[in-house]
Design a protein around this motif. Structure first.
Motif, PDB file in Angstrom:
ATOM      1  N   TRP A   8     -22.671  77.573  -0.312  1.00  0.00           N
ATOM      2  CA  TRP A   8     -22.381  76.312  -1.004  1.00  0.00           C
ATOM      3  C   TRP A   8     -21.942  76.533  -2.449  1.00  0.00           C
ATOM      4  CZ3 TRP A   8     -24.693  74.689  -5.363  1.00  0.00           C
ATOM      5  CH2 TRP A   8     -25.981  75.124  -5.678  1.00  0.00           C
ATOM      6  N   PRO A   9     -22.492  77.537  -3.197  1.00  0.00           N
ATOM      7  CA  PRO A   9     -21.963  77.736  -4.550  1.00  0.00           C
ATOM      8  C   PRO A   9     -20.491  78.155  -4.557  1.00  0.00           C
ATOM      9  CG  PRO A   9     -24.141  78.722  -4.370  1.00  0.00           C
ATOM     10  CD  PRO A   9     -23.705  78.364  -2.979  1.00  0.00           C
ATOM     11  N   GLU A  10     -20.071  78.915  -3.532  1.00  0.00           N
ATOM     12  CA  GLU A  10     -18.660  79.305  -3.461  1.00  0.00           C
ATOM     13  C   GLU A  10     -17.771  78.093  -3.199  1.00  0.00           C
ATOM     14  OE1 GLU A  10     -18.763  83.874  -1.796  1.00  0.00           O
ATOM     15  OE2 GLU A  10     -19.235  82.273  -0.388  1.00  0.00           O
ATOM     16  N   ILE A  11     -18.246  77.179  -2.354  1.00  0.00           N
ATOM     17  CA  ILE A  11     -17.463  75.970  -2.079  1.00  0.00           C
ATOM     18  C   ILE A  11     -17.439  75.063  -3.314  1.00  0.00           C
ATOM     19  CG2 ILE A  11     -17.317  73.900  -0.642  1.00  0.00           C
ATOM     20  CD1 ILE A  11     -18.581  75.673   1.610  1.00  0.00           C
ATOM     21  N   GLU A  12     -18.554  74.992  -4.015  1.00  0.00           N
ATOM     22  CA  GLU A  12     -18.594  74.218  -5.256  1.00  0.00           C
ATOM     23  C   GLU A  12     -17.603  74.780  -6.269  1.00  0.00           C
ATOM     24  OE1 GLU A  12     -22.254  72.115  -7.218  1.00  0.00           O
ATOM     25  OE2 GLU A  12     -22.247  74.229  -7.848  1.00  0.00           O
ATOM     26  N   ALA A  13     -17.508  76.094  -6.354  1.00  0.00           N
ATOM     27  CA  ALA A  13     -16.549  76.721  -7.268  1.00  0.00           C
ATOM     28  C   ALA A  13     -15.116  76.461  -6.823  1.00  0.00           C
ATOM     29  CB  ALA A  13     -16.818  78.221  -7.352  1.00  0.00           C
ATOM     30  N   TYR A  14     -14.882  76.498  -5.512  1.00  0.00           N
ATOM     31  CA  TYR A  14     -13.544  76.195  -4.986  1.00  0.00           C
ATOM     32  C   TYR A  14     -13.106  74.796  -5.403  1.00  0.00           C
ATOM     33  CZ  TYR A  14      -9.953  75.049  -1.478  1.00  0.00           C
ATOM     34  OH  TYR A  14      -8.791  74.626  -0.849  1.00  0.00           O
ATOM     35  N   LEU A  15     -14.018  73.836  -5.316  1.00  0.00           N
ATOM     36  CA  LEU A  15     -13.694  72.450  -5.633  1.00  0.00           C
ATOM     37  C   LEU A  15     -13.354  72.248  -7.111  1.00  0.00           C
ATOM     38  CD1 LEU A  15     -16.319  70.691  -3.385  1.00  0.00           C
ATOM     39  CD2 LEU A  15     -13.854  70.246  -3.324  1.00  0.00           C
ATOM     40  N   GLN A  16     -13.717  73.203  -7.958  1.00  0.00           N
ATOM     41  CA  GLN A  16     -13.333  73.116  -9.359  1.00  0.00           C
ATOM     42  C   GLN A  16     -11.856  73.409  -9.568  1.00  0.00           C
ATOM     43  OE1 GLN A  16     -15.547  72.006 -11.765  1.00  0.00           O
ATOM     44  NE2 GLN A  16     -16.758  71.666  -9.893  1.00  0.00           N
ATOM     45  N   THR A  19      -8.965  70.721  -4.342  1.00  0.00           N
ATOM     46  CA  THR A  19      -9.716  69.725  -3.556  1.00  0.00           C
ATOM     47  C   THR A  19      -9.049  69.457  -2.208  1.00  0.00           C
ATOM     48  OG1 THR A  19      -8.573  67.932  -4.710  1.00  0.00           O
ATOM     49  CG2 THR A  19     -10.725  68.622  -5.584  1.00  0.00           C
ATOM     50  N   HIS A  99     -18.188  65.387  -0.988  1.00  0.00           N
ATOM     51  CA  HIS A  99     -18.268  66.592  -1.811  1.00  0.00           C
ATOM     52  C   HIS A  99     -17.141  66.680  -2.835  1.00  0.00           C
ATOM     53  CE1 HIS A  99     -21.424  67.734   0.809  1.00  0.00           C
ATOM     54  NE2 HIS A  99     -20.651  67.992   1.845  1.00  0.00           N
TER      55      HIS A  99
END
Length: 250
Positions: A8-16, A19, A99
């Motif tokens: 999930w932290p990798e996906i959170e970083a991707y969303l930065q 999108t 998300h």
């Protein structure tokens, strides 16, 4: 980048930084005497994974079950009702939107999903438009593309197979699935060489009467891994072009 192989932290970083996301969608259904039951999921999944690898797009898990009731007279087929698939797609989209995904692109491998996907998109947009009080935060854009309908793929399919391509258990989709899974190649003599043509707007028993071995107007004995590799490259180019325009990627 595959969502199910990320944390999930990798996906959170991707969303930065991005999108957009690609969701492969197909079906689990018969594909004639030499076609894999998973063909319609394998084909879009293979193209989506390559786009993710080459261009850094996040790819969601494949929706392997589609609207395939007309194939249920053939062993191995698993179908969702249109209403069930609409519910699955609505929940998938709603989860991703929560998300922060703003551009959700469904890469489809099964013609029978097209109408149901359009209905699911309409339901999602209606939910957002008709809700009383504060509206959902953020923008949301939905689109779909069929890997087999792009200009490069269609040109190649026509040059390889002509009228023997047909509309189900086609030589092009069998070729691409064999390229992805060469260990699963099957050599089968087709009789008749080119299957009957007709409509799939019927129930499962009638479909099997119309198309006894599951093919529709096709001769998939023409399929080959070599053709599959060229169709793969054409499909990647077609879909990346389409997705890039949808998601505003440079």
């Amino acid at each position: 980048m595959r969502l199910q192989h990320a944390t999930w932290p990798e996906i959170e970083a991707y969303l930065q930084r991005d999108t957009g996301i690609i969701v492969p969608i197909g079906s689990t259904e018969q594909h004639g005497p030499n076609g894999l039951v998973g063909t319609d999921a394998i084909c879009p999944e293979t193209i989506a994974w390559e786009i993710g690898k080459r261009h850094g797009v996040l790819v969601a898990p494949t929706q392997n079950l589609g609207m395939a009731q007309h194939h249920l007279a053939f062993p191995g087929t698993i179908s969702l009702r249109p209403s069930t698939l609409i519910a699955v797609l609505r929940d998938t989209i709603t989860s991703l939107a929560r998300h922060g995904f703003t551009h959700v692109y469904f890469l489809n491998g099964h013609g029978g999903n097209v109408g149901t996907m359009s209905a699911a998109f309409a339901e999602v947009y209606a939910d957002r438009s008709m809700r009383f009080g504060p509206q959902p935060a953020g923008e949301l854009h939905l689109a779909s593309g069929n890997w087999f309908a792009g200009p490069r793929v269609r040109e190649l399919s026509a040059s390889f197979y002509g009228d023997a391509e047909g509309s189900h258990a086609t030589a092009s989709e069998i070729s691409l699935s064999w390229f992805a899974r060469p260990e699963a190649m099957k050599e089968v003599v087709m009789s008749p060489r080119i299957a009957p043509v007709g409509s799939a707007q019927c129930d499962a028993d009638e479909f099997r009467r119309r198309f006894p071995d599951g093919r529709m107007g096709s001769d998939p004995s023409l399929a080959s891994v070599e053709h599959g590799q060229r169709l793969f490259e054409a499909g990647v180019a077609d879909i990346w072009e389409n997705y890039r325009a949808f998601a505003g990627r440079s």
